[in-house]
Design a protein around this motif. Structure first.
Motif, short mmCIF file in Angstrom:
data_model
loop_
_atom_site.label_atom_id
_atom_site.label_comp_id
_atom_site.label_asym_id
_atom_site.label_seq_id
_atom_site.Cartn_x
_atom_site.Cartn_y
_atom_site.Cartn_z
N LEU A 1 1.15 -2.22 -7.36
CA LEU A 1 2.31 -1.93 -6.91
C LEU A 1 2.88 -0.16 -7.67
O LEU A 1 3.20 0.60 -6.68
CB LEU A 1 4.07 -2.59 -7.68
CG LEU A 1 3.98 -3.58 -7.63
CD1 LEU A 1 5.63 -4.02 -7.80
CD2 LEU A 1 4.02 -3.43 -5.88
N GLN A 2 2.53 0.50 -8.47
CA GLN A 2 2.63 1.85 -8.84
C GLN A 2 1.22 2.52 -8.27
O GLN A 2 1.74 3.97 -7.53
CB GLN A 2 2.27 1.94 -10.30
CG GLN A 2 3.43 1.26 -11.09
CD GLN A 2 2.62 0.99 -13.03
OE1 GLN A 2 1.81 1.19 -13.13
NE2 GLN A 2 3.87 0.33 -13.83
N LYS A 3 -0.07 1.70 -7.68
CA LYS A 3 -0.77 2.51 -7.56
C LYS A 3 -0.95 2.76 -6.26
O LYS A 3 -1.02 3.78 -5.78
CB LYS A 3 -2.53 1.72 -7.71
CG LYS A 3 -3.30 2.06 -6.52
CD LYS A 3 -4.78 1.10 -6.93
CE LYS A 3 -5.42 1.34 -5.56
NZ LYS A 3 -6.99 0.09 -5.43
N HIS A 4 -0.07 1.74 -4.70
CA HIS A 4 0.24 2.31 -4.01
C HIS A 4 1.74 2.54 -3.49
O HIS A 4 2.29 2.84 -2.63
CB HIS A 4 0.31 0.88 -2.79
CG HIS A 4 -1.20 0.56 -3.34
ND1 HIS A 4 -2.25 1.50 -2.45
CD2 HIS A 4 -1.62 -0.97 -3.52
CE1 HIS A 4 -3.50 0.61 -2.95
NE2 HIS A 4 -3.24 -0.46 -3.78
N GLY A 5 2.74 3.77 -4.65
CA GLY A 5 3.70 3.69 -4.51
C GLY A 5 5.42 2.45 -4.09
O GLY A 5 6.55 3.20 -3.28
N LEU A 6 5.14 1.47 -4.32
CA LEU A 6 6.16 0.35 -4.08
C LEU A 6 6.58 0.34 -4.76
O LEU A 6 6.73 0.45 -6.20
CB LEU A 6 5.52 -0.58 -3.90
CG LEU A 6 4.33 -0.98 -2.52
CD1 LEU A 6 3.34 -1.84 -2.28
CD2 LEU A 6 4.40 -0.80 -1.31
N ALA B 1 3.91 -9.06 1.75
CA ALA B 1 3.98 -8.02 2.90
C ALA B 1 2.64 -6.12 2.81
O ALA B 1 1.63 -6.78 3.88
CB ALA B 1 4.68 -7.91 4.07
N ARG B 2 3.39 -5.77 2.25
CA ARG B 2 2.68 -4.47 2.49
C ARG B 2 1.14 -4.82 1.07
O ARG B 2 0.71 -4.17 1.72
CB ARG B 2 3.43 -3.66 1.85
CG ARG B 2 2.40 -2.59 1.61
CD ARG B 2 2.34 -1.61 3.18
NE ARG B 2 1.21 -0.43 2.85
CZ ARG B 2 0.70 0.26 3.67
NH1 ARG B 2 0.07 -0.69 4.88
NH2 ARG B 2 0.67 1.24 3.41
N LEU B 3 1.20 -5.80 0.59
CA LEU B 3 -0.02 -5.22 -0.16
C LEU B 3 -1.49 -6.39 1.10
O LEU B 3 -2.50 -6.18 0.64
CB LEU B 3 0.28 -6.84 -1.11
CG LEU B 3 0.78 -5.88 -2.87
CD1 LEU B 3 1.61 -6.95 -3.81
CD2 LEU B 3 0.68 -4.89 -2.75
N GLU C 1 -7.01 -1.22 -15.43
CA GLU C 1 -5.97 -0.59 -15.58
C GLU C 1 -4.81 -1.91 -14.81
O GLU C 1 -3.45 -1.60 -14.91
CB GLU C 1 -5.60 0.35 -14.70
CG GLU C 1 -6.56 0.91 -15.34
CD GLU C 1 -6.01 1.79 -16.42
OE1 GLU C 1 -5.09 2.09 -16.43
OE2 GLU C 1 -7.07 2.38 -17.20
N ALA C 2 -5.63 -3.55 -14.43
CA ALA C 2 -4.52 -4.37 -13.97
C ALA C 2 -3.64 -5.24 -14.43
O ALA C 2 -3.77 -5.22 -15.72
CB ALA C 2 -5.42 -5.18 -13.52
N PHE C 3 -3.11 -5.22 -14.47
CA PHE C 3 -1.48 -6.00 -15.39
C PHE C 3 -0.63 -6.43 -14.58
O PHE C 3 0.42 -5.92 -13.63
CB PHE C 3 -1.36 -5.32 -16.40
CG PHE C 3 0.02 -3.65 -16.09
CD1 PHE C 3 1.20 -4.72 -16.31
CD2 PHE C 3 -0.58 -2.62 -15.33
CE1 PHE C 3 2.34 -3.56 -16.03
CE2 PHE C 3 0.61 -2.06 -15.02
CZ PHE C 3 2.25 -2.30 -15.17
#
Length: 533
Positions: A180-185, A199-201, A316-318
């Motif tokens: 979410l942070q990576k893609h600004g969601l 759906a966006r992911l 960086e995944a969590f």
């Protein structure tokens, strides 16, 4: 003559002394039977008991564990564990109960009590408690008035697994926050927004299956339906709806239709795993820790373990639990697990020899001595006592599990044979877990955030225990549930997968009502009202 008489005298005196000793011992043993002292061990010789309970993939059962060996030394009872994989446990349990082939001690739940107590399979316990033979358990019974809800006709048929110093936890929605942070969601605030985010992911990662599920349809519905505005319990669709202030049979309600509608949207959009109905826990874990799936609704604490596995390849995944999304405008809700009673009970077979000694053994397991042993191991070897006489694991012992899988604490529990997922009627879960995580360095900011989110989210509410039933009510509940389960269990997937149009679920609701869903609600609501008087 004098010598002969002296010999006879010696023999008579010796016989009198021996008889007196036996008499004293008899009196002492009788006193123990009728008035056991606090913390007193059960009177027993060498004896083997077969104990059957469920086994999870996370915590494998080790036969002849250090705790088993120590219990044998202290009580004279050798416990032989018959551990059945959790995926097969209910089927195995039902078969044994139906055929009256119950092991000496068996893990059951309240539904089993309702269904099988009238068959005479379980040893009734109230007389033993009323005679003062269960002093350790009686203390906890008196401290937790809700435990009376486990009875049928006022009779208790199993020793409940009781937690101590348990942090709040429950089913929750968990998502890959790093993505979410990576893609600004933004973090979804509603379940409708959640579908949009997933759906966006899916667009960003076309080969992914965003939402993964373990243990099939029943687990999916049990975990998600209350958050979606209805409710469901596996094997018994009845649940307490706080908003309505009454018990409701979830699958026979209009709100449940909304649950199926949401799951249908997720499935037909390719967001919910196409194999959700048959996925095992291992497959579920592999998808979430391998980067194929990004979201689940289940025991939210799994997200912490999945994060550690993910970070072996993606630093960086969590995963993190989300605040509970709204299922309707301004409405969100979820349930804490019962943090005193786990839902498990341990019943003694009515066919055991010398049941009193086994009752004493079970009562001893609720003593402070047994709590320390069965959750922390052997004092001096596995733990010490702090200044407040609280058990604390020895750091050098815990550190041997730093690199163990699936987590250090599960590996330690398996090695010792301890805590909630073992045969432990009075158990520690988060109390011991937190110690191990801090000692092994696996406790970090993510843990702090997780437990704070769950504890502070106002959407969570306590899970209500079912009210106590009469034997006649319990028999009727069993019969109705059999009819409803046979009819409904095969229907849910048809609507989730889109094999049937959703409007046809109205017919399923009508049929469920005809089969006794409304009567089931009446039984539970009347029993609840009776308890409040």
């Amino acid at each position: 003559m004098i010598k002969a008489w002296s010999t006879k005298a010696v023999i008579l005196i010796a016989m009198a002394v021996i008889s007196g000793c036996f008499y004293i011992l008899f009196l002492h043993d009788d006193t123990r039977r009728t008035q056991p002292r606090e913390g007193e061990l059960p009177a027993a010789g060498e004896r083997t008991l077969k104990v059957m309970f469920s086994e999870t993939d996370n915590q494998k059962v080790r036969e002849n564990s250090p705790i088993q060996q120590e219990i044998a030394k202290r009580t004279g009872f050798k416990l032989m564990y018959a551990a059945v994989p959790v995926s097969n446990y209910n089927d195995k349990k039902k078969t044994l109960l139906t055929t009256q082939n119950v092991p000496d001690i068996m893990q059951i739940d309240k539904q089993d009590v309702n269904e099988f107590s009238s068959t005479g399979a379980f040893l009734p316990l109230m007389d033993y408690m009323n005679k003062g033979l269960m002093p350790n358990f009686k203390k906890l019974w008196d401290q937790n008035p809700d435990l009376v809800r486990l009875t049928v006709d006022g009779q208790l048929y199993g020793f409940p697994a009781i937690a101590r110093d348990e942090a709040k936890n429950g089913f929750g929605p968990v998502i890959r926050m790093d993505l979410l942070q990576k893609h600004g969601l933004p973090v979804p605030r509603s379940f409708d927004e959640l579908l949009g985010t997933l759906a966006r992911l899916k667009e960003l990662y076309p080969d992914s299956v965003p939402w993964s599920v373990r243990k099939g349809t029943s687990q999916l519905l049990a975990a998600s339906s209350y958050m979606l505005g209805s409710g469901y319990n596996a094997g018994n669709g009845i649940y307490f709806d706080k908003d309505k202030g009454q018990y409701v049979y979830g699958p026979a309600s209009r709100e449940f239709k909304n649950v199926l509608s949401f799951l249908n949207k997720a499935y037909t959009s390719g967001l919910l795993d196409p194999d959700y109905a048959i996925l095992t826990q291992q497959q579920w874990t592999e998808k979430l820790t391998g980067g194929e799936s990004f979201f689940f609704i289940d025991n939210s604490g799994f997200g912490l373990n999945f994060t550690r596995a993910l970070r072996q390849k993606h630093l960086e995944a969590f995963f993190q639990v989300m605040p509970i999304p709204e299922y309707a405008e301004g409405k969100s809700r979820a349930r804490f697990y019962m943090n005193t009673f786990s839902g498990k009970m341990f019943a003694i077979s009515s066919k055991v020899q010398d049941p009193e000694s086994i009752v004493k053994l079970m009562d001893w397991m609720y003593s402070e001595e047994a709590f320390r042993l069965m959750n922390f191991g052997i004092e001096g070897l596995h733990y010490t006592l702090d200044g407040s006489d609280r058990p604390v694991y020895k750091k050098e012992f815990v550190e041997t599990f730093i690199h163990s899988q699936p987590t250090p604490y599960y590996a330690l529990y398996s090695e010792l044979g301890c805590c909630q997922l073992s045969f432990t009627p009075y158990y520690s879960n988060t109390m011991s877990q937190f110690q191990i995580e801090r000692m092994t360095g696996t406790w970090d900011e993510l843990n702090e955030q997780y437990w704070n989110i769950v504890a502070s989210d106002p959407a969570y509410e306590p899970l209500a225990m079912e009210p106590p039933l009469t034997s006649r009510e319990a028999a009727r509940v069993r019969d109705i549930n059999t009819l409803l389960n046979d009819r409904l269990d095969k229907e849910f997937d048809k609507f989730i997968m889109g094999l049937k149009p959703l409007q046809e679920y109205d017919q399923v609701i009508r049929q469920a009502r005809e089969l006794g869903a409304g009567e089931l609600e009446d039984i539970y609501n009347k029993a609840s009202a009776r308890l409040q008087r």
